[in-house]
Design an enzyme around this catalytic site. Structure first.
Site, short mmCIF file in Angstrom:
data_model
loop_
_atom_site.label_atom_id
_atom_site.label_comp_id
_atom_site.label_asym_id
_atom_site.label_seq_id
_atom_site.Cartn_x
_atom_site.Cartn_y
_atom_site.Cartn_z
N LYS A 1 -7.54 112.17 27.50
CA LYS A 1 -8.95 111.90 27.12
C LYS A 1 -9.03 111.09 25.83
O LYS A 1 -9.64 111.50 24.84
CB LYS A 1 -9.76 113.19 26.98
CG LYS A 1 -9.88 114.00 28.26
CD LYS A 1 -10.81 115.19 28.08
CE LYS A 1 -10.96 116.04 29.32
NZ LYS A 1 -9.75 116.84 29.65
O1 S5P Z 1 -14.87 117.84 32.88
C1 S5P Z 1 -13.72 118.22 32.82
C2 S5P Z 1 -12.65 117.33 32.70
C3 S5P Z 1 -11.35 117.82 32.71
S1 S5P Z 1 -10.08 116.67 32.76
N1 S5P Z 1 -13.43 119.55 32.90
C4 S5P Z 1 -12.16 120.05 32.85
O2 S5P Z 1 -11.99 121.27 32.97
N2 S5P Z 1 -11.10 119.17 32.73
C5 S5P Z 1 -9.70 119.67 32.66
O3 S5P Z 1 -9.39 120.30 33.89
C6 S5P Z 1 -9.44 120.70 31.57
O4 S5P Z 1 -8.98 120.07 30.40
C7 S5P Z 1 -8.38 121.59 32.20
O5 S5P Z 1 -7.09 121.07 31.93
C8 S5P Z 1 -8.64 121.49 33.69
C9 S5P Z 1 -9.40 122.65 34.30
O6 S5P Z 1 -8.65 123.83 34.25
P1 S5P Z 1 -9.19 125.19 34.90
O7 S5P Z 1 -8.19 126.20 34.45
O8 S5P Z 1 -10.56 125.45 34.34
O9 S5P Z 1 -9.18 124.99 36.40
#
Ligand code: S5P
Length: 257
Positions: free
Chosen positions: A92
């Site tokens: 990012k």
């Molecule tokens: O809008 C976003 C963009 C990203 S890249 N929301 C997110 O959650 N992410 C990333 O996706 C976040 O940095 C994390 O690495 C992943 C989601 O992880 P989870 O454990 O919530 O599924």
């Protein structure tokens, strides 16, 4: 919302890394990306090895791995070859072009030398993409722009999201798609990668918001589901990753009509 098959979309690609990704998606019947959000290289490599056969794409946050070093990158890229997935460093980037160029190619991580894809915010203006393009690095690589976010209260507006699409349309050979929550453009060259996917939870205590793969792919028109804790916190990550792969693939088949 009917869509073209991945194989046909691969043919439309002018970006070699995106073409490869679509070919892997077709070959492995997978639109699943694992978000490898763990803090030790041993755990990261263990998970990448176990779940790798189910993935088209592995998403990393290299700066959360406490003992990350060149050997870790070598091991991870070897697993990517062995299990046939690509690597997306979720960095990012969000600074002026020259700083981003340095952050991408230098420092302890030298991201441009190993990541197939990185993402960036358009907030500083289009010079950020020029900086990424100007950096030395892998011959085949692509950039993903954040068009929306999954978190509660985020400041993304419709106009901002549209500006990210306009940028992608001007640079289809470099910008391969979007981090988003729903379809941003009908142009089949661009990939919609979506985080905020979980089969068992609606969110966390820190603002994350989830929906399931069917909602993300069939209803909201996304292409690749990004799943972190839904898989890495499971008792059996391989079994659960397979559930996500099947759910994502079935949703894709449905979206083809
Ligand atoms: O809008 C976003 C963009 C990203 S890249 N929301 C997110 O959650 N992410 C990333 O996706 C976040 O940095 C994390 O690495 C992943 C989601 O992880 P989870 O454990 O919530 O599924």
């Amino acid at each position: 919302m009917l869509r073209l098959p991945y194989a046909q979309r691969a043919e439309l690609q002018t970006n070699a890394a995106a073409k490869k990704l679509l070919q892997i998606m077709e070959a492995k019947q997978s639109n699943l990306s694992l978000s490898l959000d763990v803090t030790s290289k041993a755990e990261a490599l263990r998970l990448a090895d176990i779940v790798g056969p189910k993935l088209c794409l592995l998403k990393t946050h290299i700066d959360i791995i406490e003992d990350a070093d060149a050997a870790f990158i070598a091991d991870l890229t070897a697993l990517a070859k062995q299990h046939n997935f690509l690597i997306f460093e979720d960095r990012k980037f969000a600074d002026v072009g020259n700083t981003v160029k340095l952050q991408y190619e230098s420092g302890p991580f030298k991201i441009s030398s190993w990541a197939d894809f990185v993402n960036f915010h358009l907030l500083p203006g289009p010079g950020i993409l020029d900086g990424l393009i100007a950096a030395k690095g892998k011959a085949e690589r692509g950039f993903i722009v954040l068009s929306q976010m999954s978190s509660k209260g985020n400041l993304f507006t419709k106009d901002y999201s549209q500006a990210t699409v306009a940028l992608a349309e001007q640079h289809p050979e470099h910008v391969i798609g979007f981090i988003c929550q729903n379809k941003q453009t009908k142009d089949p060259r661009f990939l919609h990668l979506t985080p905020g996917v979980n089969l068992a939870s609606k969110g966390d205590a820190l603002g994350q918001q989830y929906r399931d793969p069917t909602q993300a792919i069939v209803k909201e028109g996304c292409d690749i589901i990004i799943v972190g804790r839904g898989i890495i916190e499971a008792d059996n990550p391989l079994t659960v990753a397979e559930e996500y792969r099947v759910a994502g693939w079935d949703a894709y088949q449905t979206s083809l009509g």
